[in-house]
Write an enzyme that holds these catalytic residues in place. Structure first.
Site, mmCIF file in Angstrom:
data_model
loop_
_atom_site.group_PDB
_atom_site.id
_atom_site.type_symbol
_atom_site.label_atom_id
_atom_site.label_comp_id
_atom_site.label_asym_id
_atom_site.label_seq_id
_atom_site.Cartn_x
_atom_site.Cartn_y
_atom_site.Cartn_z
ATOM 1 N N TYR A 76 54.860 52.605 -4.683
ATOM 2 C CA TYR A 76 54.523 51.323 -4.077
ATOM 3 C C TYR A 76 53.091 50.927 -4.403
ATOM 4 C CZ TYR A 76 58.525 52.243 -0.941
ATOM 5 O OH TYR A 76 59.768 52.527 -0.426
ATOM 6 N N ARG A 182 54.186 51.109 6.291
ATOM 7 C CA ARG A 182 53.575 50.476 7.466
ATOM 8 C C ARG A 182 52.954 51.521 8.385
ATOM 9 N NH1 ARG A 182 57.775 48.040 10.712
ATOM 10 N NH2 ARG A 182 59.353 49.101 9.473
#
Length: 239
Positions: A76, A182
């Protein structure tokens, strides 16, 4: 293409779409192409609506490979906003608290990141699809209920600092299945003596599939519409 025997499509999921939205659009294109009412299509690894990037979509009998494919290492690129937190740890919810950031330097970030590599324990976000007593955690969180989730063991192979500013940092993260970026943003903010939340996320790789191999949803639908279709020896009307 033989969608019944199984095809694997590499999709760049757009911002604001759920993973189900993308699958639904592709399933619709395939059912129209095959002139059937039902067809099995699934994805290997969910992306939040506020995330973009690599999604592997399997059709027909290739859906049996979903578990294998979603086990691949993920990469990511994440932008983490510093000095503020949100209940969902991203932009889905409003800022609920602010914190000082004047003490955060590039050097402090570089010293802190190694604490989050290797095998670690991570508490998933309350705003997640994990089930608690038969209910999705995010349904309970959105209703204002307290949600307690147990830590999960996962592996983060690499974290690289790509960009630094007093307001945000951009990271490249290579990690195992089940990692919540997150939650990593939340934990990193705490470790820096401040607060943080995820402000942007792009998945750039699953296993050997990278973003350069992916097509947009529209491109995939056009490919489905125009490509020659092969059928197994015994044609079925539904699968």
């Amino acid at each position: 293409m033989n969608y019944i025997n199984g095809e694997i499509l590499y999709v760049d999921k757009p911002l604001g779409w759920t993973s189900f939205d993308a699958v639904k659009r592709l399933r619709g294109a395939i059912t129209r192409r095959l002139n059937v009412k039902k067809f099995k299509v699934g994805h290997a690894g969910t992306l939040d609506p506020l995330a973009t990037g690599v999604m592997i979509v399997c059709t027909g009998r290739a859906t049996k490979r979903i578990e294998e494919l979603q086990a691949g290492v993920k990469e990511y690129v994440a932008t983490v906003a510093l000095g503020a937190t949100t209940p969902s740890f991203d932009l889905e919810t409003e800022i609920d608290a602010t914190y000082p950031t004047a003490h955060i330097t590039r050097e402090l970030v570089m010293q802190t990141l190694p604490r989050f590599t290797g095998t670690i324990q991570q508490v998933p976000p309350a705003y997640s699809a994990i089930k608690v007593d038969g209910h999705r955690a995010y349904h309970m969180a959105r209703k204002g209920h307290e949600v307690e989730l147990k830590p999960k063991t996962l592996v983060i192979d690499e974290i690289e600092l790509l960009e630094f500013s007093p307001e945000s940092i951009t990271l490249r993260i290579v990690c195992s299945k089940g990692t919540y970026i997150r939650a990593l943003a939340r934990d990193l903010g705490q470790a820096l003596g401040s607060g943080a939340h995820l402000s942007a996320l792009r998945r750039t790789r699953i296993g050997d599939v990278n973003i350069g191999q992916c097509l947009s949803v529209d491109q995939c639908c056009e490919l489905i519409r125009l490509s020659p279709v092969e059928y197994p020896e015994e044609k079925t009307t539904d699968i």
